[in-house]
Design a protein around this motif. Structure first.
Motif, PDB file in Angstrom:
ATOM      1  N   LYS A  94      83.498  27.860  68.022  1.00  0.00           N
ATOM      2  CA  LYS A  94      82.944  27.753  69.512  1.00  0.00           C
ATOM      3  C   LYS A  94      81.676  28.437  69.996  1.00  0.00           C
ATOM      4  O   LYS A  94      81.451  29.488  69.580  1.00  0.00           O
ATOM      5  CB  LYS A  94      84.216  27.745  70.482  1.00  0.00           C
ATOM      6  N   ASP A 113      82.464  22.873  71.048  1.00  0.00           N
ATOM      7  CA  ASP A 113      83.139  23.233  69.966  1.00  0.00           C
ATOM      8  C   ASP A 113      82.079  22.363  68.832  1.00  0.00           C
ATOM      9  O   ASP A 113      81.243  21.481  69.016  1.00  0.00           O
ATOM     10  CB  ASP A 113      84.390  22.288  69.874  1.00  0.00           C
ATOM     11  N   ASP A 179      86.823  29.693  64.865  1.00  0.00           N
ATOM     12  CA  ASP A 179      87.863  28.809  65.377  1.00  0.00           C
ATOM     13  C   ASP A 179      88.623  28.347  63.992  1.00  0.00           C
ATOM     14  O   ASP A 179      89.216  27.222  64.027  1.00  0.00           O
ATOM     15  CB  ASP A 179      87.409  27.681  66.055  1.00  0.00           C
TER      16      ASP A 179
END
Length: 321
Positions: A94, A113, A179
């Motif tokens: 992110k 994202d 992430d």
């Protein structure tokens, strides 16, 4: 699909399930670890400088973040700023933007994202003084799940306007948040001034406007398409019915034409004879035409011989005379 998962609070088994669904193409929304947000609010994070026109590469652990400070002057702020992160390893991450609060900490203002674009994953923030849109993939995934045929028309419905379109002169805090489900995320972050990319900026502005118009056009076209599709299905069903009717009529016609045959007449006669209704008539006619009543076959033969003999005698007398 509306649920956001904090991977830092998941156990190993649940994380494996989430990773599996993600591999199958199901978009998994993940939240930023509360520890990262708390450290940012407290101002206890380490901020590394990211000069304009430079790039920095690194690896960030899962559910952790690397913070960067980008300092811009008035001319750069007026021209526009772009901050982009890419990963050739196709890591999930992110890109975060923080605003400084009165207490000296940093509050989360924006997040993007990463998405797979070609052979890399990337995310970007564009502060160019005009509206830029980001794509929410979960909207498209939900449309595909409900109605795969209409997924195309919903493809641009995931466009979401970015909340911040310009930055003021000063130092701005960005972060790259890992992430991935299990491993570290490899990345490269860069900060650019749009002054050196004026043509590219105009192209981006133009294509954003085109995409927005196209979204409105698709909404209208979907209605027309649905009507045309319903009409097409109607005529397609009639086509099948008409074809079946024609095939059946031609089949009946062939069957009727095939009834005109001698074999059928003989079968009719034989059928009538077997029923005994007129069985004596053909035999009587046969007997009437039979030479047996005139003396049988022997009599006929003798008569024939007699006439032949007489004719020969008469002929022989004339010759002798």
């Amino acid at each position: 699909m509306d649920m956001e998962i904090d991977l830092s609070n998941l156990g190993t088994v649940n994380t494996m399930f989430a990773a599996l669904f993600s591999k199958l193409g199901v978009p998994i929304k993940t939240t930023i670890s509360a520890n990262v947000l708390e450290e940012a609010l407290n101002g206890t994070v380490t901020v590394r400088p990211l000069p304009m026109g430079a790039s920095v590469s690194g690896k960030v652990d899962k559910q952790c973040a690397h913070f960067f400070g980008v300092t811009i002057n008035e001319q750069q702020a007026e021209a526009g700023i772009v901050v982009r992160v890419t990963s050739t390893a196709q890591s999930k991450f992110k890109l975060l933007y923080f605003e400084q609060d009165a207490n000296g900490g940093y509050g989360l203002a924006l997040q993007e994202d990463s998405e797979k674009t070609g052979k890399v994953t990337s995310a970007g923030m564009y502060f160019l003084h005009f509206q830029v849109y980001r794509m929410d993939a979960t909207v498209n995934a939900l449309a595909i799940a409900k109605d795969p045929e209409s997924a195309f028309f919903k493809r641009l419905e995931g466009l979401q306007p970015c909340e911040v379109s310009e930055l003021k002169a000063g130092t701005h805090i960005f972060a790259v948040y890992g992430d991935n489900f299990f491993k570290t995320a490899a990345y490269t972050i860069e900060a650019l001034c749009a002054k050196s990319y004026e043509d590219t900026t105009e192209k981006l502005k133009d294509i954003e406007a085109q995409i927005l118009r196209k979204r409105n056009e698709l909404r209208q076209f979907e209605t027309e398409y649905r009507k045309a599709l319903a009409r097409f299905q109607e005529v397609t069903n009639r086509y099948s019915q008409e074809k079946q009717a024609v095939d059946e009529m031609l089949k009946q016609r062939d069957s009727i034409q095939a009834s005109f045959t001698v074999a059928r007449a003989l079968n009719t006669v034989n059928s009538t004879s077997s029923n005994g209704s007129t069985s004596k008539v053909p035999s009587e006619d046969f007997k009437a035409e039979s030479p047996v009543e005139d003396g049988g076959s022997d009599g006929k033969d003798k008569s024939g011989r007699k006439k032949w003999f007489n004719l020969n005698l008469k002929g022989s007398d004339k010759k002798l005379g």
